[in-house]
Design a protein around this motif. Sequence first.
Motif, PDB file in Angstrom:
ATOM      1  N   THR A 106      89.883 -16.486-150.491  1.00  0.00           N
ATOM      2  CA  THR A 106      90.737 -16.848-149.361  1.00  0.00           C
ATOM      3  C   THR A 106      91.971 -17.629-149.799  1.00  0.00           C
ATOM      4  N   SER A 107      91.818 -18.521-150.765  1.00  0.00           N
ATOM      5  CA  SER A 107      92.972 -19.281-151.234  1.00  0.00           C
ATOM      6  C   SER A 107      93.967 -18.372-151.947  1.00  0.00           C
ATOM      7  N   ALA A 108      93.453 -17.358-152.675  1.00  0.00           N
ATOM      8  CA  ALA A 108      94.347 -16.409-153.336  1.00  0.00           C
ATOM      9  C   ALA A 108      95.089 -15.567-152.313  1.00  0.00           C
ATOM     10  N   ALA A 109      94.392 -15.157-151.257  1.00  0.00           N
ATOM     11  CA  ALA A 109      95.043 -14.364-150.208  1.00  0.00           C
ATOM     12  C   ALA A 109      96.119 -15.182-149.501  1.00  0.00           C
ATOM     13  N   ARG A 110      95.837 -16.456-149.262  1.00  0.00           N
ATOM     14  CA  ARG A 110      96.835 -17.308-148.615  1.00  0.00           C
ATOM     15  C   ARG A 110      98.074 -17.478-149.498  1.00  0.00           C
ATOM     16  N   GLY A 123      97.917 -10.209-148.802  1.00  0.00           N
ATOM     17  CA  GLY A 123      96.767  -9.316-148.713  1.00  0.00           C
ATOM     18  C   GLY A 123      96.660  -8.303-149.827  1.00  0.00           C
ATOM     19  N   GLY A 124      97.760  -7.970-150.497  1.00  0.00           N
ATOM     20  CA  GLY A 124      97.725  -6.964-151.544  1.00  0.00           C
ATOM     21  C   GLY A 124      98.590  -7.340-152.720  1.00  0.00           C
ATOM     22  N   ALA A 125      98.464  -6.573-153.805  1.00  0.00           N
ATOM     23  CA  ALA A 125      99.236  -6.850-155.016  1.00  0.00           C
ATOM     24  C   ALA A 125     100.680  -6.366-154.893  1.00  0.00           C
ATOM     25  N   GLY A 136     102.782  -5.861-159.344  1.00  0.00           N
ATOM     26  CA  GLY A 136     101.354  -6.069-159.128  1.00  0.00           C
ATOM     27  C   GLY A 136     100.675  -7.027-160.069  1.00  0.00           C
ATOM     28  N   THR A 137     101.400  -7.642-160.987  1.00  0.00           N
ATOM     29  CA  THR A 137     100.813  -8.652-161.869  1.00  0.00           C
ATOM     30  C   THR A 137     101.245 -10.033-161.398  1.00  0.00           C
ATOM     31  N   THR A 138     100.282 -10.847-161.021  1.00  0.00           N
ATOM     32  CA  THR A 138     100.564 -12.218-160.612  1.00  0.00           C
ATOM     33  C   THR A 138     100.085 -13.182-161.699  1.00  0.00           C
ATOM     34  N   ALA A 139     100.440 -14.437-161.550  1.00  0.00           N
ATOM     35  CA  ALA A 139      99.943 -15.458-162.478  1.00  0.00           C
ATOM     36  C   ALA A 139      98.420 -15.524-162.425  1.00  0.00           C
ATOM     37  N   LEU A 140      97.854 -15.176-161.262  1.00  0.00           N
ATOM     38  CA  LEU A 140      96.404 -15.193-161.097  1.00  0.00           C
ATOM     39  C   LEU A 140      95.740 -14.109-161.950  1.00  0.00           C
ATOM     40  N   GLY A 149      97.994  -2.749-158.418  1.00  0.00           N
ATOM     41  CA  GLY A 149      97.210  -3.807-159.031  1.00  0.00           C
ATOM     42  C   GLY A 149      96.070  -4.288-158.150  1.00  0.00           C
ATOM     43  N   LEU A 150      95.092  -4.909-158.773  1.00  0.00           N
ATOM     44  CA  LEU A 150      93.958  -5.492-158.055  1.00  0.00           C
ATOM     45  C   LEU A 150      94.451  -6.511-157.033  1.00  0.00           C
ATOM     46  N   ALA A 151      93.895  -6.464-155.825  1.00  0.00           N
ATOM     47  CA  ALA A 151      94.298  -7.399-154.778  1.00  0.00           C
ATOM     48  C   ALA A 151      94.081  -8.839-155.240  1.00  0.00           C
ATOM     49  N   PRO A 152      95.016  -9.742-154.974  1.00  0.00           N
ATOM     50  CA  PRO A 152      94.875 -11.134-155.406  1.00  0.00           C
ATOM     51  C   PRO A 152      93.575 -11.782-154.927  1.00  0.00           C
TER      52      PRO A 152
END
Length: 375
Positions: A53-57, A61-63, A71-75, A259-262
């Motif tokens: 939930t914190s990643a979605a916030r 909702g998507g990469a 689609g690449t985040t720091a996460l 990319g994979l959803a955050p």
Amino acid sequence: MAFGWIDEQAELRRRAGLERTLRPRPADSPLLDLASNDYLGLARHPEVVEGATSAARAWGGGATGSRLVTGTTALHAELERELADFCGFEAALVFSSGYAANLAAVTALAPHGSLIVSDAGNHASLIDGCRLARGSTQVVAHADPDAVRKALRTHDGPAVAVSDTVFSVDGDAAPLTEFATACREHGAGLVVDDAHGLGVLGDGGRGAPHAAGLAGAGDVVVTVTLSKSLGSQGGAVLGPARVIEHLVNAARTFIFDTGLAPAAAGAALAALRLLRREPERAARARAVARELHARLTAAGLEAVRPDAAVVSVRAPSPEGAVRWAADCRTAGLAVGCFRPPSVPDGISRLRLTARADLSEAQVERAVGVIGETRP
């Protein structure tokens, strides 16, 4: 008539007792769950849910795009670093599913002119990777290092052996050390799918390759899923940094897939950190599997001795397996039901998941239901 052959295929499946249907489950199912792959019981753990939930916030909702675009985040990068470190490899690359990770590893590491030696018991995703790869494939006897060695002798050129570490049907473990030895005798690489080993086998759940002393080897590549022990979704490839760099540039399921959803990345990262903090979960999952097997065999059922957390119970027929699983469900127990073509030997089974969060009373109840409903 367009697609007229579909009706014929449907009738053949019906006669053979091989029809499959979707069964949506409610969020608050009353069933005792021995069907899912939530080996460590982390899918609903508060820390894992909060990680999602914190990643979605934070990320949405998507990469928003493929990994090479947006689609690449720091996460994602953080998850890859921690996953590689935990499993003992130089680098990791996260995919949208374990299936996509297997397709990537096999196709990108078996170019034209190469040989793929594939275990007969391999998962469908590895089989499909072999079919899509430009190299030629030899399927060899299940869990047989000498068969791998013999196949490699027939080829003069690049080669790779491909195998599950823990096979999903019976839960038996591959002889990884012997496979690696056979590959090294011929200068071949080894690609193994640790979907059912990560979180269950090895020191604190670091996986079957780690337990076999293969972690970090320059000739070993490992695929994992984030959807089983880590209670999330997605997959990853682990290995030498140069192999991972090659996949970034050559793996079609990486380059052309969103990319994979955050939220999934955040959940997997939270689960990985929790496993680091509570390594005893891995040993508990194995203990539950052994207890299930002991009780089932004591009850006169034909169960395969588990090497990890999968316990399979032989059924008399496809129809019998379906009826048995349905009767278990009616009695409040969810179990897996494996039938052809999902099983390579044609023998239908109930497939049970040993979860680290199952109590002794729940194990006793599950065995009781399975015994009382046997065909």
